[in-house]
Design a protein around this motif. Structure first.
Motif, PDB file in Angstrom:
ATOM      1  N   PRO A 128      53.555  65.022  22.615  1.00 52.98           N
ATOM      2  CA  PRO A 128      54.528  64.018  22.171  1.00 52.98           C
ATOM      3  C   PRO A 128      54.376  62.678  22.907  1.00 52.98           C
ATOM      4  O   PRO A 128      54.618  61.629  22.331  1.00 52.98           O
ATOM      5  N   ILE A 129      53.982  62.741  24.191  1.00 54.33           N
ATOM      6  CA  ILE A 129      53.843  61.484  24.941  1.00 54.33           C
ATOM      7  C   ILE A 129      52.365  61.265  25.211  1.00 54.33           C
ATOM      8  O   ILE A 129      51.825  61.718  26.196  1.00 54.33           O
ATOM      9  N   ASP A 130      51.725  60.547  24.328  1.00 49.84           N
ATOM     10  CA  ASP A 130      50.280  60.346  24.455  1.00 49.84           C
ATOM     11  C   ASP A 130      50.010  58.999  25.125  1.00 49.84           C
ATOM     12  O   ASP A 130      49.802  57.986  24.469  1.00 49.84           O
ATOM     13  N   ILE A 131      50.009  59.003  26.453  1.00 53.91           N
ATOM     14  CA  ILE A 131      49.844  57.722  27.153  1.00 53.91           C
ATOM     15  C   ILE A 131      48.710  57.762  28.162  1.00 53.91           C
ATOM     16  O   ILE A 131      48.618  56.911  29.039  1.00 53.91           O
ATOM     17  N   ALA A 132      47.835  58.772  28.068  1.00 55.23           N
ATOM     18  CA  ALA A 132      46.732  58.854  29.019  1.00 55.23           C
ATOM     19  C   ALA A 132      45.872  57.596  28.929  1.00 55.23           C
ATOM     20  O   ALA A 132      45.625  57.091  27.841  1.00 55.23           O
ATOM     21  N   GLY A 133      45.449  57.095  30.076  1.00 52.30           N
ATOM     22  CA  GLY A 133      44.577  55.927  30.101  1.00 52.30           C
ATOM     23  C   GLY A 133      45.333  54.618  29.991  1.00 52.30           C
ATOM     24  O   GLY A 133      44.749  53.546  30.077  1.00 52.30           O
ATOM     25  N   THR A 134      46.641  54.651  29.809  1.00 53.18           N
ATOM     26  CA  THR A 134      47.386  53.395  29.693  1.00 53.18           C
ATOM     27  C   THR A 134      48.066  53.058  31.015  1.00 53.18           C
ATOM     28  O   THR A 134      48.175  53.899  31.905  1.00 53.18           O
ATOM     29  N   LEU A 214      43.013  57.524  36.501  1.00 57.14           N
ATOM     30  CA  LEU A 214      43.974  57.400  35.403  1.00 57.14           C
ATOM     31  C   LEU A 214      43.639  56.255  34.455  1.00 57.14           C
ATOM     32  O   LEU A 214      43.750  56.391  33.242  1.00 57.14           O
ATOM     33  N   VAL A 215      43.245  55.090  35.017  1.00 55.92           N
ATOM     34  CA  VAL A 215      43.026  53.939  34.140  1.00 55.92           C
ATOM     35  C   VAL A 215      41.696  53.247  34.368  1.00 55.92           C
ATOM     36  O   VAL A 215      41.410  52.229  33.747  1.00 55.92           O
ATOM     37  N   GLY A 216      40.884  53.815  35.281  1.00 53.18           N
ATOM     38  CA  GLY A 216      39.636  53.148  35.678  1.00 53.18           C
ATOM     39  C   GLY A 216      38.779  52.722  34.506  1.00 53.18           C
ATOM     40  O   GLY A 216      38.136  51.672  34.541  1.00 53.18           O
ATOM     41  N   ALA A 217      38.771  53.522  33.459  1.00 53.91           N
ATOM     42  CA  ALA A 217      37.898  53.229  32.331  1.00 53.91           C
ATOM     43  C   ALA A 217      38.402  52.086  31.456  1.00 53.91           C
ATOM     44  O   ALA A 217      37.653  51.438  30.763  1.00 53.91           O
ATOM     45  N   HIS A 218      39.727  51.862  31.498  1.00 50.61           N
ATOM     46  CA  HIS A 218      40.312  50.881  30.572  1.00 50.61           C
ATOM     47  C   HIS A 218      40.789  49.612  31.259  1.00 50.61           C
ATOM     48  O   HIS A 218      40.848  48.558  30.658  1.00 50.61           O
ATOM     49  N   LEU A 219      41.174  49.781  32.502  1.00 51.69           N
ATOM     50  CA  LEU A 219      41.883  48.677  33.150  1.00 51.69           C
ATOM     51  C   LEU A 219      41.226  48.419  34.498  1.00 51.69           C
ATOM     52  O   LEU A 219      41.049  49.354  35.276  1.00 51.69           O
ATOM     53  N   LEU A 226      36.356  46.694  43.186  1.00 51.98           N
ATOM     54  CA  LEU A 226      35.667  46.800  44.478  1.00 51.98           C
ATOM     55  C   LEU A 226      34.635  47.922  44.433  1.00 51.98           C
ATOM     56  O   LEU A 226      33.486  47.744  44.843  1.00 51.98           O
ATOM     57  N   SER A 227      35.055  49.068  43.928  1.00 55.28           N
ATOM     58  CA  SER A 227      34.139  50.210  43.939  1.00 55.28           C
ATOM     59  C   SER A 227      32.945  49.954  43.010  1.00 55.28           C
ATOM     60  O   SER A 227      31.839  50.384  43.282  1.00 55.28           O
ATOM     61  N   ARG A 228      33.182  49.215  41.903  1.00 52.16           N
ATOM     62  CA  ARG A 228      32.090  48.940  40.966  1.00 52.16           C
ATOM     63  C   ARG A 228      31.045  48.022  41.582  1.00 52.16           C
ATOM     64  O   ARG A 228      29.856  48.205  41.399  1.00 52.16           O
ATOM     65  N   ARG A 229      31.531  46.999  42.332  1.00 49.25           N
ATOM     66  CA  ARG A 229      30.578  45.982  42.808  1.00 49.25           C
ATOM     67  C   ARG A 229      30.046  46.263  44.191  1.00 49.25           C
ATOM     68  O   ARG A 229      29.212  45.530  44.701  1.00 49.25           O
ATOM     69  N   MET A 230      30.560  47.341  44.809  1.00 49.24           N
ATOM     70  CA  MET A 230      30.132  47.687  46.160  1.00 49.24           C
ATOM     71  C   MET A 230      28.613  47.836  46.220  1.00 49.24           C
ATOM     72  O   MET A 230      27.969  47.397  47.160  1.00 49.24           O
TER      73      MET A 230
END
Lengths: 268, 348
Positions: A128-134, A214-219, A226-230
């Protein structure tokens, strides 16, 4: 007198060592962030602002910083709005439930971030509460993560000013519960609440596991950025870390300053 | 008596423990009644029930003909002063005093004038703009008193208001509270565990034990004629004796009580070199004793003396007459049989 001096020296030495231990990594990072050519010397041969320039010209960084700021602000504001009245009611009207609450609020410590994140994703993807990734899910998770700090901070402030007794005194003088809370309890616990807010803010700003999962892929938040550009360049990563640190430092100082002026007014 | 405040079999339990076991009390207008008792006797709980801070389990509280049951604290027109002062730290002394009037929606000017009157009443006009943190304990408690009087309550409740203060301030504030109470003709219930406070301040004293009032009367009655062993022990250093002990000391006894009490200052000490014949007479008795210890309490010297196998506490005026009497010395005691009180059984 000499004994006291000796003790003073002991303390000072210990303090300096501790400070050194805490500040050395930061100083090294700062030096690295401003270093140009640095190969076989103690200090860099060349200084440069290149890393900061490229960082601040990258809109993704500014966007990430903004994302972090507003996500943390919303979470902390939400927590304050819910927790202040809730803890107040518990402390003043239902002190017996406190032992139960004490147990509940340490739960966020007991569950590792990875476990919490996986559980949250499974629960909220579909159903009912589909908010994954938001951002909603993240704000909810943040709310839980800072629960212990908020609860303890607010509760301690309430007990320090003897809120139950202040409420009784105000009640006998004709104030209704809401008015009594607003006029004689809230103004006295503001300094304590500011400290909790500050603490929660820094905790959330540094939180990585929940945010990334939780949101790394979208936000993009500062942590994720930091972790991406390290991997790209050590200098750049250092520049990010230092900017990040400076940002939190400024934020903390502003909040502290606010707390002090408020506190002075309360104490007269 | 046409009562101003009436308590009718007031009961209160906390879980399984009964704290108030049916308290009856009538208070006349303008009277200062003290509830005196050891901690845990229910005296503070009774006060909190009257204020509406604790809910009654049974009984009625009627103030000026109005049943207070079911009314919120703010509707009861009752003022209260707490042991911990409970001043609002974010407000100045003047704002604290004005608080109740502000809640009633009185104009700023009216509030200000009333606050000034009350600050003058407690002699703190110059502290109007000072925050509670900068006031001494005694000053804070005077502000708290002014604050509760500002709204002109029908009844003033004082919950151990002097217990958190030093001895000297306590004494001064005690007479100040009493004089303000008399000047305003304010009906007041005063809770304390200090018998000296109770005796010096009250029109009437009620001794409480285990959730009931065990004895009430004027300070003089309470002090001179304690009815039970508990009251006798609580009212100071009364010598409480069993019947055999009293028999050994006095030879013969009136009544058939199981225990007797003797006021420490009713026994006269006579040095061995003095002629005891001046102390003899009808109903008088002279016995020999040995001094165990002597302690000087200022105007009074307190002797602990063993006579006829009974340990007695005896108070004598510190006038230098008995200077030679020290520890391990033999003395004579002049006892007056009319001073021996028969005590009732507890709960009788």
């Amino acid at each position: 007198m000499t004994e006291r001096n000796q003790a003073g020296w002991g303390h000072r030495t210990l303090q300096s060592l501790l400070l050194l231990y805490l500040l050395l990594p930061l100083a090294a990072t700062a030096v690295y962030a401003f270093a140009g050519d640095w190969q076989d010397t103690v200090l860099p041969k060349q200084w440069t602002l290149e890393w900061f320039e490229s960082l601040f010209q990258d809109t993704r960084f500014l966007e990430a910083l903004w994302n972090s700021l507003y996500l943390c602000s919303i979470s902390v504001a939400l927590s304050l709005a819910v927790m202040i009245p809730a803890v107040f009611v518990l402390t003043v009207y239902a002190p017996r439930l406190e032992s139960l609450m004490k147990g509940i609020v340490v739960l966020p410590y007991a569950v590792p971030g990875v476990v919490a994140a996986v559980g949250l994703i499974r629960t909220y993807s579909g159903g009912p509460i589909d908010i994954a990734g938001t951002a909603y899910l993240l704000v909810g998770a943040y709310f839980v993560a800072i629960l212990p700090y908020m609860y303890q901070g607010i509760r301690n402030s309430l007990l320090t000013v003897s809120a139950p007794e202040l409420m009784q005194a105000a009640g006998l003088l004709g104030a209704g519960p809401v008015r009594a809370f607003l006029t004689v309890v809230l103004p006295n616990i503001v300094p304590g609440i500011l400290v909790s807010t500050l603490l929660s803010f820094s905790v959330l700003f540094g939180e990585f596991v929940l945010t990334n999962m939780l949101v790394g892929a979208h936000l993009q938040t500062v942590q994720v950025y930091l972790s991406r550009r390290m991997g790209e360049s050590g200098h750049l990563a250092s520049a990010i870390a230092i900017s990040y640190f400076a940002f939190i430092l400024i934020l903390s100082m502003v909040l502290m300053k606010l707390g002090q002026t408020k506190g002075r007014r309360v104490r007269g | 008596m046409n009562s101003y405040l009436e308590l009718q079999s007031v009961r209160k339990r906390f879980g399984n423990a009964a704290v108030l076991n049916g308290v009856h009390l009538d208070v006349a207008e303008g009277e200062l009644v003290t509830l005196l008792g050891p901690s845990g006797c229910g005296k503070s709980t009774l006060l909190r029930c009257i204020a509406g801070l604790a809910v009654l389990d049974g009984g009625r509280i009627v103030l000026q003909g109005r049943d207070l049951g079911g009314l919120a604290p703010r509707e009861r027109q009752v003022g209260m002063v707490f042991q911990s002062f409970a001043l609002f730290p974010n407000l100045t002394a003047g704002e604290n005093v004005e608080y109740g009037l502000r809640m009633r929606g009185e104009s700023k000017r009216g509030r200000r004038r009333r606050a000034e009157e009350l600050l003058a009443l407690v002699d703190l006009e110059d502290k109007r703009d000072v925050y509670p943190h900068h006031l001494s304990g005694g000053q804070q408690q005077r502000i708290a008193l002014a604050r509760s009087l500002a709204v002109q309550p029908k009844l003033l409740l004082l919950d151990e208001p002097l217990s958190a203060l030093d001895a000297q301030i306590r004494k001064n504030l005690r007479s100040e509270i009493r004089s303000i109470q008399q000047r305003l003709n304010m009906t007041t219930l005063f809770v304390t565990h200090d018998q000296e406070e109770a005796l010096t301040m009250s029109d009437r004293v009620c001794i409480m034990n285990k959730g009931v009032i065990v004895q009430e009367g004027t300070p003089e009655q309470i002090y001179m004629t304690p009815r039970t062993e508990f009251a006798a022990r609580f009212m100071g250093s009364y010598n409480v004796m069993t019947r055999p002990e009293a028999l050994r000391l006095f030879g013969s006894l009136e009544g058939s009580s199981d225990s007797y009490a003797l006021r420490p200052e009713s026994v006269k000490l006579i040095g061995m070199e003095e002629d005891p014949s001046g102390h003899a007479g009808r109903g008088k008795r002279i016995v020999d004793g040995t001094v165990d210890s002597v302690s000087v309490l200022g105007t009074i010297v307190r002797y602990s003396i063993e006579a006829a196998g009974v340990k007695l506490t005896i108070d004598a005026l510190n006038d230098g007459r008995l200077i030679g009497i020290g520890e391990r010395r033999n003395v004579r005691l002049a006892l007056d049989c009319s001073q021996l009180l028969q005590l009732e059984k507890e709960g009788a």
